[in-house]
Motif scaffolding. Sequence first.
Motif, PDB file in Angstrom:
ATOM      1  N   UNK A 142      -0.020  -5.026  23.837  1.00 14.59           N
ATOM      2  CA  UNK A 142      -1.229  -5.026  24.653  1.00 14.59           C
ATOM      3  C   UNK A 142      -0.861  -4.510  26.047  1.00 14.59           C
ATOM      4  N   UNK A 143      -1.836  -4.034  26.819  1.00 12.53           N
ATOM      5  CA  UNK A 143      -1.520  -3.447  28.130  1.00 12.53           C
ATOM      6  C   UNK A 143      -0.724  -4.359  29.053  1.00 12.53           C
ATOM      7  N   UNK A 144      -0.947  -5.679  28.988  1.00 12.57           N
ATOM      8  CA  UNK A 144      -0.201  -6.582  29.863  1.00 12.57           C
ATOM      9  C   UNK A 144       1.123  -7.026  29.257  1.00 12.57           C
ATOM     10  N   UNK A 145       1.416  -6.586  28.033  1.00  9.60           N
ATOM     11  CA  UNK A 145       2.683  -6.908  27.406  1.00  9.60           C
ATOM     12  C   UNK A 145       2.780  -8.303  26.824  1.00  9.60           C
ATOM     13  N   UNK A 146       1.691  -9.062  26.831  1.00 12.87           N
ATOM     14  CA  UNK A 146       1.759 -10.456  26.372  1.00 12.87           C
ATOM     15  C   UNK A 146       1.731 -10.585  24.857  1.00 12.87           C
ATOM     16  N   UNK A 147       1.153  -9.602  24.182  1.00 13.13           N
ATOM     17  CA  UNK A 147       1.062  -9.646  22.729  1.00 13.13           C
ATOM     18  C   UNK A 147       1.605  -8.354  22.122  1.00 13.13           C
ATOM     19  N   UNK A 148       2.091  -8.480  20.910  1.00 15.03           N
ATOM     20  CA  UNK A 148       2.513  -7.322  20.120  1.00 15.03           C
ATOM     21  C   UNK A 148       1.720  -7.357  18.826  1.00 15.03           C
ATOM     22  N   UNK A 149       1.021  -6.259  18.537  1.00 14.15           N
ATOM     23  CA  UNK A 149       0.226  -6.163  17.320  1.00 14.15           C
ATOM     24  C   UNK A 149       0.939  -5.289  16.301  1.00 14.15           C
ATOM     25  N   UNK A 150       0.969  -5.745  15.053  1.00 12.87           N
ATOM     26  CA  UNK A 150       1.688  -5.054  13.995  1.00 12.87           C
ATOM     27  C   UNK A 150       0.742  -4.750  12.838  1.00 12.87           C
ATOM     28  N   UNK A 151       0.632  -3.468  12.489  1.00 12.08           N
ATOM     29  CA  UNK A 151      -0.197  -3.058  11.346  1.00 12.08           C
ATOM     30  C   UNK A 151       0.637  -3.169  10.077  1.00 12.08           C
ATOM     31  N   UNK A 152       0.308  -4.148   9.229  1.00 11.24           N
ATOM     32  CA  UNK A 152       0.997  -4.345   7.962  1.00 11.24           C
ATOM     33  C   UNK A 152       0.243  -3.582   6.876  1.00 11.24           C
ATOM     34  N   UNK A 153       0.772  -2.404   6.514  1.00 15.94           N
ATOM     35  CA  UNK A 153       0.034  -1.529   5.602  1.00 15.94           C
ATOM     36  C   UNK A 153      -0.024  -2.088   4.191  1.00 15.94           C
ATOM     37  N   UNK A 154       1.031  -2.737   3.739  1.00 13.68           N
ATOM     38  CA  UNK A 154       1.022  -3.461   2.461  1.00 13.68           C
ATOM     39  C   UNK A 154       0.651  -2.577   1.275  1.00 13.68           C
ATOM     40  N   UNK A 155       1.240  -1.383   1.210  1.00 13.04           N
ATOM     41  CA  UNK A 155       0.982  -0.480   0.093  1.00 13.04           C
ATOM     42  C   UNK A 155       1.649  -1.005  -1.176  1.00 13.04           C
ATOM     43  N   UNK A 156       0.926  -1.021  -2.299  1.00 10.80           N
ATOM     44  CA  UNK A 156       1.551  -1.493  -3.535  1.00 10.80           C
ATOM     45  C   UNK A 156       2.595  -0.502  -4.045  1.00 10.80           C
ATOM     46  N   UNK A 157       3.585  -1.017  -4.739  1.00  8.97           N
ATOM     47  CA  UNK A 157       4.563  -0.143  -5.374  1.00  8.97           C
ATOM     48  C   UNK A 157       3.986   0.446  -6.659  1.00  8.97           C
ATOM     49  N   UNK A 158       3.273  -0.379  -7.402  1.00 11.61           N
ATOM     50  CA  UNK A 158       2.594   0.063  -8.624  1.00 11.61           C
ATOM     51  C   UNK A 158       1.134  -0.333  -8.506  1.00 11.61           C
ATOM     52  N   UNK A 159       0.263   0.657  -8.496  1.00  9.84           N
ATOM     53  CA  UNK A 159      -1.166   0.378  -8.382  1.00  9.84           C
ATOM     54  C   UNK A 159      -1.659  -0.308  -9.659  1.00  9.84           C
ATOM     55  N   UNK A 160      -2.485  -1.319  -9.445  1.00 13.76           N
ATOM     56  CA  UNK A 160      -2.960  -2.104 -10.570  1.00 13.76           C
ATOM     57  C   UNK A 160      -2.087  -3.316 -10.830  1.00 13.76           C
ATOM     58  N   UNK A 161      -0.921  -3.369 -10.170  1.00 11.28           N
ATOM     59  CA  UNK A 161      -0.046  -4.528 -10.274  1.00 11.28           C
ATOM     60  C   UNK A 161      -0.195  -5.334  -8.995  1.00 11.28           C
ATOM     61  N   UNK A 162       0.908  -5.816  -8.444  1.00  6.52           N
ATOM     62  CA  UNK A 162       0.829  -6.650  -7.239  1.00  6.52           C
ATOM     63  C   UNK A 162       0.509  -5.791  -6.021  1.00  6.52           C
ATOM     64  N   UNK A 163      -0.539  -6.173  -5.301  1.00  3.08           N
ATOM     65  CA  UNK A 163      -0.951  -5.472  -4.083  1.00  3.08           C
ATOM     66  C   UNK A 163      -1.079  -6.490  -2.959  1.00  3.08           C
ATOM     67  N   UNK A 164      -0.059  -6.608  -2.088  1.00  4.27           N
ATOM     68  CA  UNK A 164      -0.158  -7.571  -0.985  1.00  4.27           C
ATOM     69  C   UNK A 164      -1.304  -7.209  -0.052  1.00  4.27           C
ATOM     70  N   UNK A 165      -1.858  -8.203   0.595  1.00  6.89           N
ATOM     71  CA  UNK A 165      -3.013  -7.987   1.465  1.00  6.89           C
ATOM     72  C   UNK A 165      -2.615  -7.269   2.745  1.00  6.89           C
ATOM     73  N   UNK A 166      -3.357  -6.219   3.080  1.00  8.21           N
ATOM     74  CA  UNK A 166      -3.159  -5.568   4.362  1.00  8.21           C
ATOM     75  C   UNK A 166      -3.610  -6.495   5.486  1.00  8.21           C
ATOM     76  N   UNK A 167      -2.938  -6.430   6.623  1.00  7.60           N
ATOM     77  CA  UNK A 167      -3.246  -7.360   7.711  1.00  7.60           C
ATOM     78  C   UNK A 167      -2.695  -6.835   9.034  1.00  7.60           C
ATOM     79  N   UNK A 168      -3.001  -7.541  10.105  1.00 14.12           N
ATOM     80  CA  UNK A 168      -2.402  -7.286  11.408  1.00 14.12           C
ATOM     81  C   UNK A 168      -1.766  -8.587  11.899  1.00 14.12           C
TER      82      UNK A 168
END
Length: 498
Positions: A142-168
């Motif tokens: 964030x502009x004041x440096x107090x927080x760090x935001x992380x984009x967790x893309x969570x792409x599955x390795x095999x589609x149709x199998x386990x797909x972790x939830x995308x999140x921040x």
Amino acid sequence: MRIKPLAALVAGMLSAGPAMAASSYSFDKQWTYFHDMAQGRTGEIAAFDTLTNSIWVAGIVGVDVLDASNGSLLQHIDTSAFGGAINSVAIKNGLAAVAIESGTRTNQGVIQFFDTNTRALTNGFYANTVTVGALPDMLTFTPDGSKLLVANEATPTIYGAYDPAGSVSIIDVNTRSVIATAVFAGVTQTGSAIRSNTGMDFEPEYIAINAAGSKAFVSLQEANAIGVLDLSTNTFSKVIGLGTKDFSAAGNEIDPSHKDGKIELRSVAVKGLYQPDGMATYEKNGQTYVVMANEGDSREDDGDKARVKDTALKNSSPADVQQLNIATTDSTAGNLVTFGGRSFSIRDENGNIVFDSGNTLDSEAIARGIYADGRSDDKGVEPEGVTLLEINGRTLAFIGLERTTKSSVAVYDITDPAHATFLDMIVSDGDLAPEGLIAYTSGNRYFLAIANEGVLEDGITGSTTLYGITPVPEPETYAMMLAGLGLVGFMGRRRKTA
């Protein structure tokens, strides 16, 4: 009467009000550093550290820390012991954060914190390693440096199998702890053309935060949407569908084929999903605007992508678009939809388009002889990264084009969001495929660092190149300077005859 020295007079003219604003800029290559791709190192994402005048470049197996003054390698930081590939780096107040995916990428990844002065993991009471979601792909303070935001893309390795939830993941920088994980379940959806039929959930790609640090905009690239993250509650308030772009409209023409023996932009009955990758925000008249590089993207396994000629839509589609890759889950007879806007856009914080560059990025690449016709069937020049820089009250946008025959970055003046103006295109010999861009000010000078992935089979290694940026006064300024010189001479004569 005392007369100002000539240097002071000219300097005063150059720093005068809007009538003397620079109308163009020169871009001078300062240096290029070639990463050791034989060791798996390349140029992916760059971050500048003001305190040490260094550029940190994340590239698959670690970070190359470069001296910004001359491009020499200060140190390679090997991050392989912490997991799999390193995907991003961000720096604030002498603290470097790097995002590292797990060796099993559907498992949780980690963020490592380094001191930019010692270039070692941070010491002290708080942890230097924080666990986040699966496949952390991008991170920003964030502009004041107090927080760090992380984009967790969570792409599955095999589609149709386990797909972790995308999140921040939202990290409190002072305590080095995750204070919230923002997810998309139950979040209100607005706008149009949100892709929810691709066999995967929302996958955060990029984050841009407003100047107040109260709101973040999260690119959901494959879904053709952005999430709006309220940083007072650390939850998503809505997901906005970005709609489609009409490639039959004047000014939006594309080259839809890589096999017709010609490079030609033409009107086609096809729509494009915007699907931004890199984004940035800026403020104008109290409003926040989001600048988006409309790259486009399909599923990683291309399970939602095919050429028109290889689908059931072949016989109902014009011959001119048979080679074009389309989104099979979104296209129907008479309504072909392809990936990417082949442009950059400026939107307000509600997702409404204020400006779109149309087909200018493609047409300017063609004019410079760097258009890669082999990509005509698939997203054109592929705008991928974007960074902004303010110079003398003007806001410039730099848009990296991933698929041109030489590394190229388009430059726009976006000071007036609704009337952005193309200024130039930086074309860099010896570099290829710009991935990450960072523009910054140092010592009253302006710079643009470009991290280029390169493509080994093309004989070009990954590189990072630094450009210096110099405002060039508009012609009226020169006229006033000459008038000033004449005035100086006139006043000098008066003093001699007084």
